[in-house]
Design a protein around this motif. Structure first.
Motif, PDB file in Angstrom:
ATOM      1  N   PHE A 155       7.898  -3.172  -4.265  1.00 57.84           N
ATOM      2  CA  PHE A 155       6.551  -3.589  -3.882  1.00 57.84           C
ATOM      3  C   PHE A 155       6.510  -5.086  -3.578  1.00 57.84           C
ATOM      4  O   PHE A 155       5.982  -5.521  -2.546  1.00 57.84           O
ATOM      5  CB  PHE A 155       5.564  -3.240  -5.004  1.00 57.84           C
ATOM      6  CG  PHE A 155       4.122  -3.477  -4.659  1.00 57.84           C
ATOM      7  CD1 PHE A 155       3.430  -2.580  -3.857  1.00 57.84           C
ATOM      8  CD2 PHE A 155       3.447  -4.582  -5.147  1.00 57.84           C
ATOM      9  CE1 PHE A 155       2.083  -2.786  -3.540  1.00 57.84           C
ATOM     10  CE2 PHE A 155       2.102  -4.797  -4.847  1.00 57.84           C
ATOM     11  CZ  PHE A 155       1.429  -3.898  -4.028  1.00 57.84           C
ATOM     12  N   ALA A 171      -2.029  -2.138   2.238  1.00 59.86           N
ATOM     13  CA  ALA A 171      -2.097  -1.245   1.072  1.00 59.86           C
ATOM     14  C   ALA A 171      -3.425  -0.500   1.021  1.00 59.86           C
ATOM     15  O   ALA A 171      -3.489   0.648   0.549  1.00 59.86           O
ATOM     16  CB  ALA A 171      -1.896  -2.049  -0.205  1.00 59.86           C
ATOM     17  N   ASN A 179       4.059   2.727   2.362  1.00 57.14           N
ATOM     18  CA  ASN A 179       5.131   3.568   1.817  1.00 57.14           C
ATOM     19  C   ASN A 179       6.377   3.507   2.693  1.00 57.14           C
ATOM     20  O   ASN A 179       7.509   3.505   2.188  1.00 57.14           O
ATOM     21  CB  ASN A 179       4.653   5.013   1.685  1.00 57.14           C
ATOM     22  CG  ASN A 179       3.691   5.199   0.525  1.00 57.14           C
ATOM     23  OD1 ASN A 179       3.696   4.436  -0.432  1.00 57.14           O
ATOM     24  ND2 ASN A 179       2.847   6.225   0.613  1.00 57.14           N
ATOM     25  N   MET A 182       8.100   0.328   1.915  1.00 56.54           N
ATOM     26  CA  MET A 182       8.715   0.358   0.596  1.00 56.54           C
ATOM     27  C   MET A 182       9.925   1.281   0.537  1.00 56.54           C
ATOM     28  O   MET A 182      10.843   1.068  -0.256  1.00 56.54           O
ATOM     29  CB  MET A 182       7.680   0.750  -0.455  1.00 56.54           C
ATOM     30  CG  MET A 182       6.644  -0.336  -0.702  1.00 56.54           C
ATOM     31  SD  MET A 182       5.430   0.084  -1.973  1.00 56.54           S
ATOM     32  CE  MET A 182       6.482   0.294  -3.402  1.00 56.54           C
ATOM     33  N   GLU A 208       8.458  -7.393 -10.622  1.00 58.48           N
ATOM     34  CA  GLU A 208       7.359  -6.980  -9.735  1.00 58.48           C
ATOM     35  C   GLU A 208       6.119  -7.866  -9.932  1.00 58.48           C
ATOM     36  O   GLU A 208       5.058  -7.386 -10.317  1.00 58.48           O
ATOM     37  CB  GLU A 208       6.997  -5.513 -10.001  1.00 58.48           C
ATOM     38  CG  GLU A 208       7.950  -4.493  -9.397  1.00 58.48           C
ATOM     39  CD  GLU A 208       7.787  -4.339  -7.885  1.00 58.48           C
ATOM     40  OE1 GLU A 208       7.204  -5.226  -7.243  1.00 58.48           O
ATOM     41  OE2 GLU A 208       8.256  -3.321  -7.358  1.00 58.48           O
ATOM     42  N   SER A 211       2.680  -6.870  -8.321  1.00 59.40           N
ATOM     43  CA  SER A 211       1.941  -5.714  -8.827  1.00 59.40           C
ATOM     44  C   SER A 211       1.251  -6.014 -10.144  1.00 59.40           C
ATOM     45  O   SER A 211       0.726  -5.120 -10.799  1.00 59.40           O
ATOM     46  CB  SER A 211       2.871  -4.509  -8.993  1.00 59.40           C
ATOM     47  OG  SER A 211       3.839  -4.761  -9.984  1.00 59.40           O
TER      48      SER A 211
END
Length: 218
Positions: A155, A171, A179, A182, A208, A211
């Motif tokens: 991510f 997103a 997706n 990713m 990450e 996130s």
């Protein structure tokens, strides 16, 4: 060394026992990543780590860890954006005491990743230097310490390619598109980690930060 009736654990055995939730003679301890910190103490930038002789960098990593006795020794630390550079991104690594930056987005749309190649990681001379350093460190202290490498997660790597603002918009508006990106960044990361595993590294760490709750609120 083993003495009858007394068990002595190496730093590596202590951290692995801690990970396995087993009793240890002391608390396992490590400095997380530590690349910029180590480099700054030795008047080096991350660019020096990417360009200087692997033997020199390996010796610096080993010598610094002898002072702090971290159970985990990191190679390629804080060089996570080298993946972006290897596939064509513009990055800065030459600021003393600072982490690297991605200077401009490499892609703007999900379909842009289709022109990028995972195989370019194997053609990067700078990644090759990191791998040589990793191999040297592992051979010299890998029985005593757990040698590890850290890298962005899929991510966050998508955010490094797109730019954070653009990624957040995608997103929300184009989840299949994100997706798709990713899926590509996951393949990038698996390739990168496996190159280091082949060089002898025994642990990989996935970071990450994009996130986190500091960036995304639900």
């Amino acid at each position: 060394m083993r003495v009858k009736g007394v068990e002595f654990l190496t730093n590596k055995e202590i951290i692995l026992s801690g990970i396995a939730l087993k009793k240890t003679p002391r608390l396992p301890v490590m400095i997380l990543s530590s690349g910029v910190w180590t480099d700054y103490r030795n008047e080096l930038t991350l660019q020096n780590v990417l360009e200087d002789a692997p033997e020199k960098i390996a010796e610096i990593i080993i010598a610094d860890n002898q002072k702090v006795e971290s159970d985990v020794v990191w190679v390629g630390a804080d060089c996570s954006n080298i993946i972006v550079k290897a596939i064509g991104g513009k990055c800065t690594f030459n600021l003393l005491g600072e982490a690297s930056t991605v200077d401009e987005p490499l892609i703007t749309r999900p379909e842009d990743v289709d022109r990028l190649k995972v195989e370019d990681l194997e053609n990067s001379k700078e990644i090759a230097k990191l791998l040589q350093t990793a191999s040297l460190v592992t051979k010299r202290i890998g029985t005593e310490y757990l040698v590890a490498v850290s890298q962005w997660g899929a991510f966050t790597m998508a955010g490094q390619l797109l730019g954070m603002d653009n990624m957040m918009k995608i997103a929300i508006k184009d989840k299949p598109g994100l997706n798709h990106i990713m899926e590509f960044t996951e393949r990038l990361l698996l390739k990168y980690w496996n190159l280091f595993i082949d060089a002898g590294v025994e642990m990989v760490n996935q970071a990450e930060p994009l996130s986190s709750g500091d960036v995304i609120s639900v």
